[in-house]
Design a protein around this motif. Structure first.
Motif: not given
Length: 268
Positions: A128-133
């Motif tokens: 969630x923090x890194x916003x990785x897909x």
């Protein structure tokens, strides 16, 4: 928790290190020339040296190597402050905030009853923090392949994509072994399709790493211990051959095997 006097000593030691780093950066010709890029390969080397010390269980050497890595951390922070990008305070504050965010079972109202629950929470928060897909987006591309396989599998497990029972994982190992054998039959002298055989061998290694992880064996550590064992035995073979007045290249495999078996009996 450390006593107040211990914490004062810790802070004083860290302050002394920062002072020395400032002095070196300002006065030492070598330290003045270093950049983030020039330090990179040295940091990697220091990390491997720490790894060696850990494998050898040499606590004094571990202490020294931790010091070397700490030096690199404050060095990067000093360069970051010169660029106006970050300093040691922001590095530490950022770390503290991350640790608090990723341990909601300690600093929040989340419940984590065991180690696996902690890992799952960590991976979900990190994603969630890194916003990785992708769940796998945080795996560094430059990791060695064996370690990368471990991290890929751990991250997939963090979102529930994993086997349920260890016998299922071992069945997968056996399945991959059969597929590899069908592509590379040791008894068949005909030319193999190297690309297919390579792919099947990769699948076999991946499944073995997965099984090791499932039964709580670190495959990187296991392989490195075997590497070190082979080195010890081979060096015994070299010494024994030299003491006998022989050269390895002139010896038969049977002759070398005698010294190899000696090394095994000696516990090498």
């Amino acid at each position: 928790m450390p006593r107040l006097s211990e914490r004062k000593d810790q802070l004083a030691a860290f302050d002394r290190l920062l002072t020395i780093m400032d002095e070196l950066r300002e006065q030492c010709p070598w330290d003045k020339k270093q950049t983030i890029e020039s330090l990179r390969h040295l940091t990697i080397e220091e990390t491997f040296e720490l790894s060696d010390a850990i494998l050898e269980n040499d606590l004094n050497e571990i202490k020294k190597e931790l010091g070397d890595i700490l030096l690199h951390i404050v060095f990067y922070a000093r360069i970051g402050s010169e660029k106006g990008a970050f300093d040691i305070t922001s590095v530490i504050d950022s770390l503290c905030e991350k640790l608090i965010r990723r341990h909601p079972h300690i600093y929040g109202d989340t419940v984590a009853e065991d180690e696996n629950a902690v890992k799952e929470n960590w991976e979900k928060i990190k994603l969630k923090e890194k916003g990785n897909t992708s769940v796998l987006g945080g795996v560094p591309r430059s990791l060695p392949a064996l370690i990368k396989a471990m991290r890929i599998q751990e991250k997939a497990r963090g979102v529930g994509f994993d086997w349920e029972e260890k016998h299922q994982v071992w069945e997968k190992v056996e399945e991959e072994m059969q597929e590899f054998k069908s592509e590379f039959n040791a008894a068949d002298e005909s030319e193999i399709d190297k690309e297919k055989a390579t792919a099947e061998f990769g699948d076999l290694l991946f499944s073995l790493i997965n099984y090791a992880r499932f039964i709580d064996i670190n495959p990187e550590e296991a392989l490195e211990k075997t590497n070190l064992k082979f080195i010890r035995r081979f060096q015994h073979l070299e010494r024994s051959a030299k003491e006998s007045g022989k050269k390895l290249e002139d010896m038969s495999l049977a002759e070398m095997d005698i010294f190899w078996e000696e090394a095994k009996k000696l516990g090498s």
